[in-house]
Scaffold this motif. Structure first.
Motif, mmCIF file in Angstrom:
data_model
loop_
_atom_site.group_PDB
_atom_site.id
_atom_site.type_symbol
_atom_site.label_atom_id
_atom_site.label_comp_id
_atom_site.label_asym_id
_atom_site.label_seq_id
_atom_site.Cartn_x
_atom_site.Cartn_y
_atom_site.Cartn_z
ATOM 1 N N UNK A 2 14.590 -6.303 -2.090
ATOM 2 C CA UNK A 2 13.921 -5.232 -1.710
ATOM 3 C C UNK A 2 11.805 -5.782 -1.709
ATOM 4 N N UNK A 3 11.920 -5.531 -3.542
ATOM 5 C CA UNK A 3 9.957 -6.206 -3.435
ATOM 6 C C UNK A 3 9.549 -7.100 -2.608
ATOM 7 N N UNK A 4 10.756 -8.481 -2.511
ATOM 8 C CA UNK A 4 10.735 -9.684 -2.225
ATOM 9 C C UNK A 4 10.294 -9.618 -0.382
ATOM 10 N N UNK A 5 10.774 -8.504 -0.059
ATOM 11 C CA UNK A 5 10.964 -7.997 1.724
ATOM 12 C C UNK A 5 9.112 -7.675 1.467
ATOM 13 N N UNK B 26 17.839 7.030 -1.742
ATOM 14 C CA UNK B 26 16.948 7.982 -1.980
ATOM 15 C C UNK B 26 15.695 6.779 -1.576
ATOM 16 N N UNK B 27 15.891 6.946 -0.416
ATOM 17 C CA UNK B 27 14.450 6.945 0.370
ATOM 18 C C UNK B 27 12.754 6.709 -0.053
ATOM 19 N N UNK B 28 12.771 7.869 -0.443
ATOM 20 C CA UNK B 28 11.713 8.332 -1.709
ATOM 21 C C UNK B 28 11.654 7.420 -3.148
ATOM 22 N N UNK B 29 12.478 8.033 -3.403
ATOM 23 C CA UNK B 29 13.313 6.835 -4.970
ATOM 24 C C UNK B 29 12.529 5.273 -4.594
ATOM 25 N N UNK B 30 13.387 4.306 -3.470
ATOM 26 C CA UNK B 30 12.728 3.029 -3.355
ATOM 27 C C UNK B 30 11.421 2.457 -2.900
ATOM 28 N N UNK B 31 10.999 3.782 -2.602
ATOM 29 C CA UNK B 31 9.008 3.715 -1.641
ATOM 30 C C UNK B 31 9.083 3.921 -2.553
ATOM 31 N N UNK C 215 5.656 -1.947 -7.206
ATOM 32 C CA UNK C 215 5.242 -3.622 -6.962
ATOM 33 C C UNK C 215 4.333 -4.115 -6.239
ATOM 34 N N UNK C 216 3.772 -3.336 -5.542
ATOM 35 C CA UNK C 216 2.692 -4.083 -4.218
ATOM 36 C C UNK C 216 1.132 -3.344 -3.994
ATOM 37 N N UNK D 86 1.129 9.314 -3.030
ATOM 38 C CA UNK D 86 -0.189 8.747 -2.452
ATOM 39 C C UNK D 86 -1.094 8.616 -3.649
ATOM 40 N N UNK D 87 -1.614 9.788 -4.345
ATOM 41 C CA UNK D 87 -2.201 9.398 -6.087
ATOM 42 C C UNK D 87 -2.275 8.410 -6.240
ATOM 43 N N UNK D 88 -0.812 8.002 -6.502
ATOM 44 C CA UNK D 88 -0.603 6.595 -7.761
ATOM 45 C C UNK D 88 -0.490 5.626 -7.307
#
Length: 357
Positions: free
Chosen positions: A35-38, A60-65, A71-72, A99-101
């Motif tokens: 996913x990071x590659x994407x 879980x979407x929030x965890x993935x985001x 990593x970006x 948002x802060x991080x």
């Protein structure tokens, strides 16, 4: 707003099973490295970020985001969430933290359509109740991001003397993370007109999008909208090849494969009940190709959501069509095709420059 000022996002297949919409099935398709590659490919190829979808049975979407943001450096996740999964104060705090991080790289897509309600304990099966709840959810999170010591007593949610920390850092033109919303029912459009920042449309023909934009603008006045003017976005599949003929040949071949493997899944049946999805499915009765190159046939054979209709052609063909949507007032584009990783680069290098000229 000119086409050069619009924003272009992609789609990251947040799926438990490989091969989503014909994507290349690879080992570790939903690993952090893959996913990071994407996400890194999106950064390299000129995309603002990507929608990360949600439904029961997905990671879980929030965890993935959150993992991808870590990593970006410029990638902006458009995080799809359902009010039935979250309490608004908990969600507002989670978003404020991310948002802060991430230095202000968060976008939110609120989803109110039916899901597997019983699986996660949601009891709001009636459409009117779901959208009333969504209205309160958006009102609370927006106020928690912009106010302190909030007390709000609603029918579905309440908070007492609540302050979300860390505080959202307001940026020029962005007082808080942008709130995207979808839905074509009357109840959904009233929520969008009053509360959302961006109304997302599926891939309807130009006349349908124009009609909805006009209706939502008028509705924004009647519901006494208190925010900046509503923006409009388009979520659609963009099927691009080197030439027009090659694109149509390969698009039709893909639909043949879809027809051979289509099954009436529970998810497909549920999507068929949604007003916006019915609008898409019904387009096939108007013709196989609408406008210049809007291909409706995929919807007959299992294509749902953004996969129901495709813009097909060369990069020049598709850019011309997207410009017409922009002329109607679309400022947010969420595009995709499979294989996702290959198309991030192809469309980033061949399509986006044409749109930004």
């Amino acid at each position: 707003m000119s086409i050069a000022d619009t924003e272009y996002l992609w789609y990251i297949p947040n799926q438990n099973e490989p091969g989503h919409r014909g994507d290349t099935a690879v080992d570790g398709h939903n690993s952090l490295d893959t996913l990071t590659e994407h996400a890194l490919a999106l950064e390299r190829n000129g995309w603002q970020g990507a929608l990360i979808g949600t439904s029961w049975g997905r990671p879980d979407t929030f965890t993935v985001a959150t993992a991808l943001a870590a990593r970006t450096s410029t990638f902006e996740p458009l995080i799809a969430v359902r009010p039935g999964y979250w309490r608004p104060a908990n969600f507002a705090s989670s978003v404020a933290t991310l948002d802060h991080l991430s230095g202000g790289r968060v976008r939110i897509n609120i989803v109110s359509g039916k899901d597997n309600l019983g699986a996660y304990g949601d009891g709001e099966a009636q459409q009117a109740d779901r959208y009333d709840r969504t209205r309160e959810f958006i009102q609370i999170i927006r106020r928690l991001w912009t106010e302190e010591n909030l007390t709000y007593r609603g029918e579905h949610f309440s908070v007492e003397n609540s302050t979300a920390v860390p505080r959202i850092a307001a940026r020029e033109g962005r007082p808080h993370p942008k709130i995207y919303f979808g839905g074509a029912s009357e109840a959904a459009e009233r929520v969008a007109a009053a509360e959302a920042d961006v109304q997302l449309f599926w891939g309807e023909p130009l006349d349908g999008v124009a009609e909805r934009i006009d209706r939502l603008k008028k509705l924004s006045e009647t519901v006494d909208r208190q925010h900046a003017p509503l923006e409009f976005g388009l979520r659609i599949t963009t099927f691009i090849r080197d030439t027009t003929d090659q694109a149509w040949e390969e698009a039709q071949a893909r639909v043949v494969k879809m027809a051979e493997s289509v099954t009436a899944t529970t998810d497909f049946v549920r999507r068929r009940e949604a007003v916006g999805q019915r609008r898409l499915f019904d387009l096939a009765s108007r013709g196989e190709v609408l406008d210049d190159n809007l291909y409706t046939t995929p919807g007959k054979f299992g294509g749902g959501g953004a996969g129901t209709t495709w813009l097909v052609g060369s990069a020049e063909d598709v850019a011309k069509s997207l410009r017409k949507y922009a002329d109607l007032g679309i400022t947010q584009f969420v595009l995709s095709d499979t294989p996702y990783l290959r198309e991030i680069e192809r469309q980033g290098t061949e399509l986006l420059p044409l749109l930004r000229d």
